[in-house]
Design a protein around this motif. Structure first.
Motif, short mmCIF file in Angstrom:
data_model
loop_
_atom_site.label_atom_id
_atom_site.label_comp_id
_atom_site.label_asym_id
_atom_site.label_seq_id
_atom_site.Cartn_x
_atom_site.Cartn_y
_atom_site.Cartn_z
N GLU A 73 18.65 -11.24 -32.01
CA GLU A 73 17.36 -10.68 -31.59
C GLU A 73 16.76 -9.78 -32.66
O GLU A 73 15.57 -9.88 -32.97
CB GLU A 73 17.52 -9.92 -30.27
CG GLU A 73 17.81 -10.82 -29.10
CD GLU A 73 18.28 -10.05 -27.86
OE1 GLU A 73 18.11 -8.82 -27.80
OE2 GLU A 73 18.85 -10.71 -26.96
N ASN B 255 15.30 -11.74 -35.30
CA ASN B 255 14.32 -12.71 -34.79
C ASN B 255 14.63 -14.14 -35.24
O ASN B 255 13.78 -14.85 -35.75
CB ASN B 255 12.90 -12.30 -35.22
CG ASN B 255 11.84 -13.02 -34.41
OD1 ASN B 255 12.07 -13.40 -33.27
ND2 ASN B 255 10.69 -13.24 -35.01
N GLN C 201 24.31 -11.41 -29.90
CA GLN C 201 22.97 -11.53 -29.30
C GLN C 201 22.02 -10.48 -29.87
O GLN C 201 20.87 -10.78 -30.18
CB GLN C 201 23.06 -11.42 -27.78
CG GLN C 201 23.58 -12.64 -27.10
CD GLN C 201 22.79 -13.90 -27.37
OE1 GLN C 201 23.37 -14.96 -27.54
NE2 GLN C 201 21.48 -13.82 -27.43
#
Length: 144
Positions: free
Chosen positions: A69, A72, A65
């Protein structure tokens, strides 16, 4: 009982080999079974594919995760689910770094669930009973 598959990092070169061999088309969906740190999920998603990772290890899911993130990345999803308990028929492409102890069961599961023309990419360990379509750097491509 299904043995837990240990985590092994896939090199960037092999990840790229998987992406290249898959020849994914817009609108296709793919899954990485035992997605580890998310590098395969990220690579496919960066190439415009809706990509799903199945990972039961909480630490690896968290790393995935964060990697998603930090980069992006859109269209990348990590599921806290055991892929053995999931119906994989929605996917056009399956990626996996399997162990020899699960090969027979994995062959049967994918043969039963995947649609015609779906692709399966295996890292390092090939299927014994499927016809190999292509190989590159110990990545094996099969078509249902």
């Amino acid at each position: 009982m299904i043995p837990k598959i240990p985590y092994f990092q896939t090199s960037r070169y092999r990840v790229q080999a998987m992406v290249d061999l898959a020849e994914a088309k817009p609108g296709e969906k793919a899954a990485d079974l035992g997605s580890g740190d998310g590098r395969i999920v990220i690579a496919f998603a960066q190439n415009g594919i809706e990509m799903h990772g199945y990972e039961t290890d909480a630490e690896l899911r968290e790393i995935s995760q964060k990697n998603i993130e930090n980069q992006n990345v859109k269209n990348a999803f990590i599921h806290n689910k055991d892929f053995w308990q999931e119906n994989l028929s929605q996917y056009n492409i399956i990626c996996c770094y399997p162990m020899p102890t699960i090969m027979g069961r994995l062959e049967r599961k994918l043969k039963e669930e995947l649609r015609n023309d779906s692709r399966v990419l295996l890292n390092y360990f090939p299927f014994k009973h499927w016809k190999l379509e292509k190989t590159k750097d110990n990545i094996y491509l099969y078509r249902v």
